[in-house]
Design an enzyme around this catalytic site. Structure first.
Site, PDB file in Angstrom:
ATOM      1  N   TYR B 113       0.836  -1.196   0.000  1.00 51.33           N
ATOM      2  CA  TYR B 113       0.000   0.000   0.000  1.00 51.33           C
ATOM      3  C   TYR B 113       0.871   1.246   0.000  1.00 51.33           C
ATOM      4  CZ  TYR B 113      -4.302  -2.493   1.320  1.00 51.33           C
ATOM      5  OH  TYR B 113      -5.399  -3.302   1.353  1.00 51.33           O
ATOM      6  N   TYR B 152      -0.973 -10.057   0.886  1.00 52.36           N
ATOM      7  CA  TYR B 152       0.186  -9.565   1.640  1.00 52.36           C
ATOM      8  C   TYR B 152       0.097 -10.053   3.078  1.00 52.36           C
ATOM      9  CZ  TYR B 152      -3.239  -6.036   3.044  1.00 52.36           C
ATOM     10  OH  TYR B 152      -4.367  -5.408   3.505  1.00 52.36           O
ATOM     11  N   ARG B 162      -3.452 -11.596   4.066  1.00 49.02           N
ATOM     12  CA  ARG B 162      -4.746 -11.165   3.537  1.00 49.02           C
ATOM     13  C   ARG B 162      -4.916 -11.711   2.122  1.00 49.02           C
ATOM     14  NH1 ARG B 162      -7.990  -7.339   4.706  1.00 49.02           N
ATOM     15  NH2 ARG B 162      -9.383  -9.053   4.241  1.00 49.02           N
ATOM     16  N   HIS B 165      -7.616  -8.227  -2.218  1.00 47.37           N
ATOM     17  CA  HIS B 165      -8.905  -7.555  -2.000  1.00 47.37           C
ATOM     18  C   HIS B 165      -8.830  -6.096  -2.396  1.00 47.37           C
ATOM     19  CE1 HIS B 165      -6.617  -6.741   1.695  1.00 47.37           C
ATOM     20  NE2 HIS B 165      -7.291  -5.629   1.741  1.00 47.37           N
ATOM     21  N   HIS B 167     -10.805  -2.491  -1.197  1.00 47.65           N
ATOM     22  CA  HIS B 167     -11.715  -1.861  -0.230  1.00 47.65           C
ATOM     23  C   HIS B 167     -12.715  -0.977  -0.975  1.00 47.65           C
ATOM     24  CE1 HIS B 167      -9.231  -2.804   3.397  1.00 47.65           C
ATOM     25  NE2 HIS B 167      -8.252  -2.779   2.521  1.00 47.65           N
TER      26      HIS B 167
END
Lengths: 203, 247
Positions: B113, B152, B162, B165, B167
């Site tokens: 991120y 990640y 995770r 995905h 959000h």
């Protein structure tokens, strides 16, 4: 009543990186959008009393939550919403009623420069005390938390508010009252757990 | 006073709290100290919850929905599997919701991120910011262009990952419809291992968050497509009651 045809999409936590999507300039992404949405509730001179509503969200250890995102929604000083479905009159055109703020990454404080909301009806013949609706998301919060901030200096209206009146415990009602914190400043701390746990709503 | 028979009026259907994740789900460690211990107090919605802000198309830039290109200053595109994510935004009554702001954020194709609190060793992509937004069309349809995010690791258990995905933050016409959720990808074996996914008890509810590969909307020699429909709270059918109020 007709049963719903579909089920609501289930919630998932906003996670620690909610800022990328919702307040990108907060995390240094400044060139994708011109500004963060909801950073200001005012688009010009507003009617009524301008106020500051601020606070900190605390976790079950009493530590400030440093990575939350808080949104507020409220009417203008006359109690009118700047919303397409508002049909009681025209809201203040310079007041959006909607704000969005990330908790300060060091202190956990959130802050909204807004106006003191007017009263909104409840059903046909009752009025609600002035209040601001809050919606809180963060890492570790699986479904956004709804609460309301009422105002300490509106005790007469608070005493007859149809929602507050259904809450039996005075200490629980007190968690919904923003405290006077200087002229036109109100403090609304939120406790996720513990003896002062804030009342949250399913509305 | 008679209220307009506007679709945006009327009380909202109560949330099915057994369908949503519980507040406290100990396998997701951070929820332990951030979950209220009392159940939220149930009330019918009032005007304060039934109204909500509106976002005009004028807030959108031409690339806001295109995460492949909206961060780059050089004209280069983001690295990773190019894809379209699209679907319909509906309410529980089955009606398309138009004019709704949909914001997305995600990791890059390496699972990293772009955030100051993020330290995963996968590199940043200089041409990927990871945010996008759009406004749903007249029938509730929406579409984003992006690259597929990677799974990640995260500090929950000794070896937690995770699933890939995206959000989603969604605004309906009512503030009480406000929803943040996550979209997963059909066939990802990490979905079944994830304590955040596992905060949801009902397997049908989990299925509702898994997007389907949609070859019909893919672009040959360019990008795959995934379909993800989103449902917000519906309304009680109140037109008759409104008429009574007007008498």
């Amino acid at each position: 009543m007709e049963p719903p045809k579909l089920k609501e999409s289930p919630s998932q936590t906003a996670g620690p990186y909610v800022h990328i999507g919702c307040t990108p300039s907060f995390t240094g992404i400044t060139d994708v959008y011109p500004s963060d949405l909801g950073a200001s509730l005012k688009t010009g001179p507003v009617e009524g009393t301008e106020i500051v509503l601020s606070g900190v969200i605390f976790d079950g250890n009493g530590d400030p939550v440093l990575d939350a995102m808080i949104e507020i929604w409220q009417p203008d000083a006359a109690g009118l919403f700047n919303a397409p479905s508002e049909n009681r009159g025209d809201a203040d055109p310079h007041f959006t009623g909607w704000g969005r703020c990330a908790s300060d990454p060091e202190t956990g404080e959130f802050r909204f420069d807004t106006v003191k909301p007017g009263q909104v009806p409840f059903g046909r013949d009752q009025m609600q005390a002035p209040h601001v609706c809050l919606w809180i998301v963060a890492r570790g919060i699986n479904i956004g938390l709804q609460t309301r901030a009422y105002f300490e200096d509106e005790s007469a209206a608070n005493a007859t508010d149809p929602i507050l009146c259904t809450i039996a415990t005075p200490s629980s009602v007190d968690t919904l009252i923003a405290k006077v914190d200087g002229p036109n400043r109100y403090r609304f701390d939120i406790h996720l757990q513990g003896p002062r746990e804030t009342v949250f709503f399913d509305m | 006073m008679m209220r307009k028979p506007d679709a945006a009026n009327g009380s909202l259907l109560a949330r099915d709290r057994d369908w949503h994740p519980k507040a406290r789900t100990p396998a997701y460690k951070t929820s332990r100290l951030r979950s209220p211990s009392a159940a939220p107090l149930q009330f019918p919605t009032t005007l304060s919850e039934e109204t909500g802000p509106v976002f005009g198309h004028d807030i959108l830039g031409p690339l806001d929905h295109d995460l492949i290109r909206n961060f780059s200053t050089t004209g280069d595109t983001a690295i990773g599997p190019r894809m379209r994510v699209h679907g319909k935004l509906l309410d529980e009554n089955g009606r398309g919701i138009s004019g709704a702001l949909i914001e997305v954020w995600q990791a890059n194709a390496g699972g990293r991120y772009r955030h100051k609190n993020e330290g995963y060793l996968a590199p940043l992509d200089p041409n990927f910011g990871g945010c996008g937004r759009t406004i749903s069309g007249p029938d509730g349809s929406y579409s984003f262009l992006t690259v597929k995010p990677a799974p990640y690791p995260w500090p929950n258990g000794p070896n937690s990952w995770r699933p890939a995905h995206i959000h989603f933050s969604v605004f309906g016409p009512s503030f009480a419809q406000r929803l943040i959720t996550q979209m997963y990808f059909e066939g990802d074996p990490l979905i079944a291992l994830c304590p955040i996914v596992g905060s949801i008890d009902n397997p049908d509810a989990i299925d509702a968050l898994i997007s389907d590969l949609d070859m019909d909307q893919s672009v040959p020699m360019d990008m795959l497509a995934y379909r993800f429909d989103i449902v917000l709270r519906g309304r009680n059918q109140t037109q008759f009651e409104n008429r009574m109020e007007g008498l």
